[in-house]
Design a protein around this motif. Structure first.
Motif, PDB file in Angstrom:
ATOM      1  N   PHE A   1     -83.655-109.471 -24.529  1.00 29.95           N
ATOM      2  CA  PHE A   1     -82.246-109.630 -23.953  1.00 29.95           C
ATOM      3  C   PHE A   1     -81.266-109.040 -25.141  1.00 29.95           C
ATOM      4  N   GLN A   2     -81.694-108.752 -26.435  1.00 31.19           N
ATOM      5  CA  GLN A   2     -80.858-107.969 -27.266  1.00 31.19           C
ATOM      6  C   GLN A   2     -80.787-106.516 -27.061  1.00 31.19           C
ATOM      7  N   GLN A   3     -81.800-106.176 -26.425  1.00 34.74           N
ATOM      8  CA  GLN A   3     -81.739-104.604 -26.162  1.00 34.74           C
ATOM      9  C   GLN A   3     -80.850-104.276 -24.980  1.00 34.74           C
ATOM     10  N   ASN A   4     -80.567-105.367 -24.155  1.00 38.16           N
ATOM     11  CA  ASN A   4     -79.608-105.079 -23.095  1.00 38.16           C
ATOM     12  C   ASN A   4     -78.985-106.194 -22.383  1.00 38.16           C
ATOM     13  N   PRO A   5     -78.267-106.997 -23.246  1.00 40.60           N
ATOM     14  CA  PRO A   5     -77.784-108.430 -22.794  1.00 40.60           C
ATOM     15  C   PRO A   5     -76.938-108.438 -21.590  1.00 40.60           C
ATOM     16  N   SER A   6     -76.191-107.532 -21.271  1.00 38.11           N
ATOM     17  CA  SER A   6     -75.553-107.372 -20.140  1.00 38.11           C
ATOM     18  C   SER A   6     -76.244-107.377 -18.828  1.00 38.11           C
ATOM     19  N   PHE A   7     -77.665-107.077 -18.840  1.00 34.93           N
ATOM     20  CA  PHE A   7     -78.410-106.701 -17.666  1.00 34.93           C
ATOM     21  C   PHE A   7     -78.925-108.236 -17.537  1.00 34.93           C
ATOM     22  N   TYR A   8     -79.222-108.984 -18.607  1.00 28.34           N
ATOM     23  CA  TYR A   8     -79.937-110.226 -18.306  1.00 28.34           C
ATOM     24  C   TYR A   8     -78.948-111.505 -18.070  1.00 28.34           C
ATOM     25  N   ALA A   9     -77.761-111.233 -18.494  1.00 30.58           N
ATOM     26  CA  ALA A   9     -76.740-112.378 -18.621  1.00 30.58           C
ATOM     27  C   ALA A   9     -76.222-112.583 -17.096  1.00 30.58           C
ATOM     28  N   PRO A  10     -76.079-113.718 -16.907  1.00 35.46           N
ATOM     29  CA  PRO A  10     -75.599-113.801 -15.328  1.00 35.46           C
ATOM     30  C   PRO A  10     -74.189-113.329 -15.205  1.00 35.46           C
ATOM     31  N   GLN A  11     -74.037-112.866 -14.071  1.00 37.63           N
ATOM     32  CA  GLN A  11     -72.556-112.453 -13.543  1.00 37.63           C
ATOM     33  C   GLN A  11     -71.476-113.464 -13.854  1.00 37.63           C
ATOM     34  N   TYR A  12     -70.275-112.930 -14.189  1.00 37.56           N
ATOM     35  CA  TYR A  12     -69.113-113.722 -14.200  1.00 37.56           C
ATOM     36  C   TYR A  12     -69.184-114.629 -15.573  1.00 37.56           C
ATOM     37  N   ASP A  13     -69.737-114.034 -16.320  1.00 34.35           N
ATOM     38  CA  ASP A  13     -69.828-114.935 -17.760  1.00 34.35           C
ATOM     39  C   ASP A  13     -70.384-116.484 -17.539  1.00 34.35           C
ATOM     40  N   GLY A  14     -71.296-116.448 -16.591  1.00 32.88           N
ATOM     41  CA  GLY A  14     -72.050-117.743 -16.309  1.00 32.88           C
ATOM     42  C   GLY A  14     -71.170-118.772 -15.464  1.00 32.88           C
ATOM     43  N   HIS A  15     -70.181-118.246 -14.917  1.00 31.94           N
ATOM     44  CA  HIS A  15     -69.456-119.073 -13.790  1.00 31.94           C
ATOM     45  C   HIS A  15     -70.117-119.028 -12.623  1.00 31.94           C
ATOM     46  N   CYS A  16     -69.775-119.960 -11.749  1.00 28.86           N
ATOM     47  CA  CYS A  16     -70.304-120.258 -10.323  1.00 28.86           C
ATOM     48  C   CYS A  16     -69.704-118.929  -9.718  1.00 28.86           C
TER      49      CYS A  16
END
Length: 172
Positions: free
Chosen positions: A82-97
């Motif tokens: 995750f720390q190497q590429n957080p935007s790849f793993y984080a859910p879209q839309y800042d975790g919103h539906c």
């Protein structure tokens, strides 16, 4: 002179950091309710219309900071990925539906209602919403992508996820 002004404006635009909206954080105090966002990639997705496998809970002693939130992981290896590429793993839309964003708003998302599409993690809020989302996933993503720039700067949703209880990450 006009070309110079356009060049300077373009350079300033490209040099500015990308603005990230506020990450949705529920009562657990963790992004994605303390579930390990890297672990979603190892789960077998099911066909549209079926319930996805349960996500993997993170541990309170294996965390990372990103987008103003604390993220929990089930292993140090997953945290490091995750720390190497957080935007790849984080859910879209800042975790919103994702369906909520397709309709023009920020509402919470349930980490149990997920789908990976084109290598991106999308979350939704309720089983009923998942049904609407799955009627036209590409169309809903297209709508959400069009809406997101206008609502991303808004604060994160402060609502709770209906019918969802989570104790957060597993204690160390």
């Amino acid at each position: 002179m006009k070309r110079f002004a356009l060049t300077v404006a373009a350079a300033l635009t490209l040099a500015a950091p990308a603005f990230a909206g506020d990450q949705y954080i529920d009562g657990t105090g963790f992004a994605v309710s303390g579930y390990d966002v890297v672990a979603y990639r190892g789960l077998d997705q099911v066909a549209v219309g079926q319930s996805q496998p349960a996500p993997v809970r993170g541990r309170a002693d294996i965390t990372a900071e990103y987008n103003g939130a604390t993220w929990a992981f089930s292993s140090e290896e997953n945290r490091d990925k995750f720390q190497q590429n957080p935007s790849f793993y984080a859910p879209q839309y800042d975790g919103h539906c994702a369906y909520g964003v397709s309709k023009g708003g920020k509402v919470p998302a349930n980490p149990n209602l997920w789908r990976i599409v084109d290598d991106k993690l999308y979350l939704n809020i309720t089983d009923v919403v998942v049904g609407f989302w799955e009627e036209d996933v590409p169309g809903n993503i297209n709508l959400a992508e069009g809406n997101w720039p206008g609502i991303e700067p808004d604060g994160a949703s402060s609502s709770v996820i209906p019918k969802f209880t989570s104790e957060g990450p597993i204690a160390n």
